[in-house]
Design a protein around this motif. Structure first.
Motif, PDB file in Angstrom:
ATOM      1  N   ALA A   1      12.197 -30.362  33.384  1.00  0.00           N
ATOM      2  CA  ALA A   1      12.206 -30.736  31.972  1.00  0.00           C
ATOM      3  C   ALA A   1      11.699 -29.573  31.124  1.00  0.00           C
ATOM      4  N   MET A   2      12.118 -29.565  29.879  1.00  0.00           N
ATOM      5  CA  MET A   2      11.663 -28.531  28.958  1.00  0.00           C
ATOM      6  C   MET A   2      10.267 -28.862  28.458  1.00  0.00           C
ATOM      7  N   GLN A   3       9.439 -27.854  28.287  1.00  0.00           N
ATOM      8  CA  GLN A   3       8.165 -28.005  27.622  1.00  0.00           C
ATOM      9  C   GLN A   3       7.873 -26.732  26.835  1.00  0.00           C
ATOM     10  N   ILE A   4       6.891 -26.807  25.965  1.00  0.00           N
ATOM     11  CA  ILE A   4       6.488 -25.650  25.171  1.00  0.00           C
ATOM     12  C   ILE A   4       5.043 -25.297  25.499  1.00  0.00           C
TER      13      ILE A   4
ATOM     14  N   GLU B   1      15.328 -21.811  28.061  1.00  0.00           N
ATOM     15  CA  GLU B   1      14.142 -21.333  28.751  1.00  0.00           C
ATOM     16  C   GLU B   1      13.692 -19.981  28.222  1.00  0.00           C
ATOM     17  N   ASN B   2      12.371 -19.819  28.176  1.00  0.00           N
ATOM     18  CA  ASN B   2      11.730 -18.558  27.795  1.00  0.00           C
ATOM     19  C   ASN B   2      12.133 -18.086  26.397  1.00  0.00           C
ATOM     20  N   GLU B   3      12.254 -19.035  25.480  1.00  0.00           N
ATOM     21  CA  GLU B   3      12.510 -18.678  24.085  1.00  0.00           C
ATOM     22  C   GLU B   3      11.190 -18.612  23.323  1.00  0.00           C
ATOM     23  N   THR B   4      11.083 -17.663  22.418  1.00  0.00           N
ATOM     24  CA  THR B   4       9.911 -17.570  21.563  1.00  0.00           C
ATOM     25  C   THR B   4      10.041 -18.587  20.438  1.00  0.00           C
TER      26      THR B   4
ATOM     27  N   VAL C   1       4.287 -24.650  15.082  1.00  0.00           N
ATOM     28  CA  VAL C   1       4.027 -24.414  16.500  1.00  0.00           C
ATOM     29  C   VAL C   1       4.546 -23.035  16.887  1.00  0.00           C
ATOM     30  N   GLN C   2       3.677 -22.247  17.475  1.00  0.00           N
ATOM     31  CA  GLN C   2       4.082 -20.962  18.031  1.00  0.00           C
ATOM     32  C   GLN C   2       3.833 -20.989  19.536  1.00  0.00           C
ATOM     33  N   GLY C   3       4.785 -20.454  20.275  1.00  0.00           N
ATOM     34  CA  GLY C   3       4.634 -20.459  21.722  1.00  0.00           C
ATOM     35  C   GLY C   3       5.929 -20.066  22.411  1.00  0.00           C
ATOM     36  N   THR C   4       6.084 -20.521  23.651  1.00  0.00           N
ATOM     37  CA  THR C   4       7.236 -20.173  24.471  1.00  0.00           C
ATOM     38  C   THR C   4       7.747 -21.412  25.188  1.00  0.00           C
ATOM     39  N   SER C   5       9.064 -21.561  25.224  1.00  0.00           N
ATOM     40  CA  SER C   5       9.654 -22.688  25.940  1.00  0.00           C
ATOM     41  C   SER C   5       9.803 -22.339  27.413  1.00  0.00           C
ATOM     42  N   GLN C   6       9.704 -23.372  28.269  1.00  0.00           N
ATOM     43  CA  GLN C   6       9.887 -23.146  29.702  1.00  0.00           C
ATOM     44  C   GLN C   6      10.288 -24.452  30.369  1.00  0.00           C
TER      45      GLN C   6
END
Length: 323
Positions: free
Chosen positions: A80-83, A11-14, A70-75
């Motif tokens: 479930a995980m999403q970006i 979670e909350n990874e760049t 893809v650039q973004g943040t995981s959450q």
């Protein structure tokens, strides 16, 4: 720097990584603002991707099945995980290491294809052997069969997945028939081979994984019966004699009944011993693979239990994390 695989995201990874993107949709929210939804994947798994404040220009920057940085943040969202995507840029396939996205390599495909042919050509029933041979010598069919996935999401959802699923199922049928002498071994084996053949046309897999128009309108069970009729006619020419119609009927019945229940999409329930066995064994193989994937991709990395999955009505026990 090591690659950030989908299955390893927390979670909350760049995120700044190349992935395969498919199933893109440009949708309006309740306020009428557009957002982009997509599936983001590599060989370790797939997650949902969301890009807020998108527009038609962003939507047209890539096609389904393209490699995209893809650039973004995981959450986590609903367990479930999403970006949450902030930037997307298409990447030239020549600059991508495809081994990060391919479940089965060429050597593995060749091995599975050889095992498939060996089991089918070892059948004792000459009519069923000729029927199988007409599939095996059709190189165009075999190329597609060896490339097709078995599904777009739930199990064996990757190139070569259909071949892997079928070969594994055929091996399972061979393992159980000694315990059930009342089951026709050759008939069950050809049923395992033919049960999902319609998926070569039901699914679209040249760029990304999705359903074809024919697949959505007709489905692989009906399409599979059509393939069997076509090859049965060829097999009669190959063997120089007619195939008993009851035998062809039994093969087609296994295809149309292998989902087991009417509510699961089968137009008929299993009404022969071979069809009954095929339904249970196919369900076993598909569920073991799909449930195992749910465990592998589970976001509860510090818990022996997965999250609750509404699609199967349960959590799954993974066991205590190894030290």
């Amino acid at each position: 720097m090591s690659r950030r695989e989908i299955a390893s995201l927390g979670e909350n990874e760049t995120i700044d990584e190349v992935y395969l993107v498919s199933s893109k949709q440009l949708r309006p929210n309740r306020q009428g603002n557009l957002y982009l939804q997509m599936q983001i994947s590599d060989k370790s798994g797939q997650v949902n991707g969301m890009m807020w404040n998108a527009n038609d220009h962003v939507y047209r920057k890539f096609e389904d099945g393209d490699y995209v940085r893809v650039q973004g943040t995981s959450q986590f969202y609903n367990g479930a995980m999403q970006i949450i995507v902030t930037s997307l840029d298409r990447v030239d396939p020549k600059d991508v290491d495809e081994s990060h996205f391919v479940q089965l390599g060429g050597a593995e495909i060749d091995r599975l294809r050889g095992e498939l042919a060996g089991m089918l050509r070892a059948m004792k029933n000459p009519h069923l052997r000729n029927l199988a041979e007409c599939f095996l010598i059709d190189e165009e069919f075999m190329q597609r069969f060896c490339r097709a996935p078995a599904g777009v999401k739930n199990h064996h959802a990757y190139h070569g997945g259909l071949l892997e699923h079928v070969v594994n199922l055929m091996k399972v049928t061979q393992a159980i028939v000694p315990f059930y002498p009342q089951v026709d071994a050759d008939l069950l084996l050809i049923g395992a081979f033919t049960h999902d053949l319609g998926k070569i046309d039901e699914l679209s897999y040249d760029k990304g994984l999705s359903y074809s128009d024919e697949g959505q309108l007709i489905g692989h069970l009906v399409m599979g019966v059509s393939l069997i009729d076509q090859k049965a006619a060829e097999a009669e020419k190959l063997g120089g004699e007619a195939i008993p119609q009851e035998l062809v009927l039994r093969v087609k019945h296994m295809v149309v009944s292998h989902h087991g229940k009417l509510e699961f999409g089968s137009p008929k329930v299993p009404m022969t011993l071979e069809a009954l066995a095929l339904n249970y064994l196919d369900t076993l193989d598909a569920h073991v693979i799909s449930y195992g994937q749910l465990m592998k991709e589970d976001v509860n990395t510090d818990s022996p239990w997965t999250i609750y999955h509404s699609s199967i009505g349960r959590k799954l026990y993974k066991g205590e994390p190894s030290s």
